[in-house]
Design a protein around this motif. Structure first.
Motif, short mmCIF file in Angstrom:
data_model
loop_
_atom_site.label_atom_id
_atom_site.label_comp_id
_atom_site.label_asym_id
_atom_site.label_seq_id
_atom_site.Cartn_x
_atom_site.Cartn_y
_atom_site.Cartn_z
N ASN A 19 45.93 40.87 31.99
CA ASN A 19 45.50 42.27 31.97
C ASN A 19 44.12 42.39 32.62
N GLY A 20 43.97 43.39 33.46
CA GLY A 20 42.71 43.61 34.15
C GLY A 20 42.57 42.88 35.48
N ARG B 101 43.06 41.99 39.38
CA ARG B 101 43.25 42.76 40.61
C ARG B 101 44.01 41.88 41.59
N ILE C 246 46.18 46.76 40.05
CA ILE C 246 45.49 46.28 38.87
C ILE C 246 46.53 46.14 37.76
N VAL C 247 46.55 44.98 37.10
CA VAL C 247 47.51 44.72 36.03
C VAL C 247 47.04 45.43 34.76
N THR C 248 47.89 46.30 34.23
CA THR C 248 47.58 46.99 32.99
C THR C 248 48.39 46.45 31.82
N ARG C 249 49.50 45.78 32.12
CA ARG C 249 50.32 45.16 31.08
C ARG C 249 50.98 43.92 31.68
N GLY D 195 41.59 38.82 35.47
CA GLY D 195 41.21 39.60 34.29
C GLY D 195 41.08 38.72 33.07
#
Length: 49
Positions: free
Chosen positions: A12-13, A15, A26-29, A48
């Motif tokens: 998560n987080g 790039r 951007i990875v959110t999950r 992240g």
């Protein structure tokens, strides 16, 4: 068995960037599978947490 495909280590987080067209994400999950664009896995440019 672990997947060693580039991009699967993104947390998560993170790039990611496509080296073909320059698209960024951007990875959110995080889910354990690699994101792809232009037929190739995205490159992690910022890890992240």
């Amino acid at each position: 068995m672990s997947d060693t495909t580039p991009g699967t280590e993104a947390a998560n987080g993170s790039r990611l960037r496509c080296n073909g067209c320059g698209t960024e994400a951007i990875v959110t999950r995080a889910g354990g599978s690699a994101l792809t664009c232009c037929g190739a896995a995205l490159e992690v440019i910022f890890a992240g947490s």
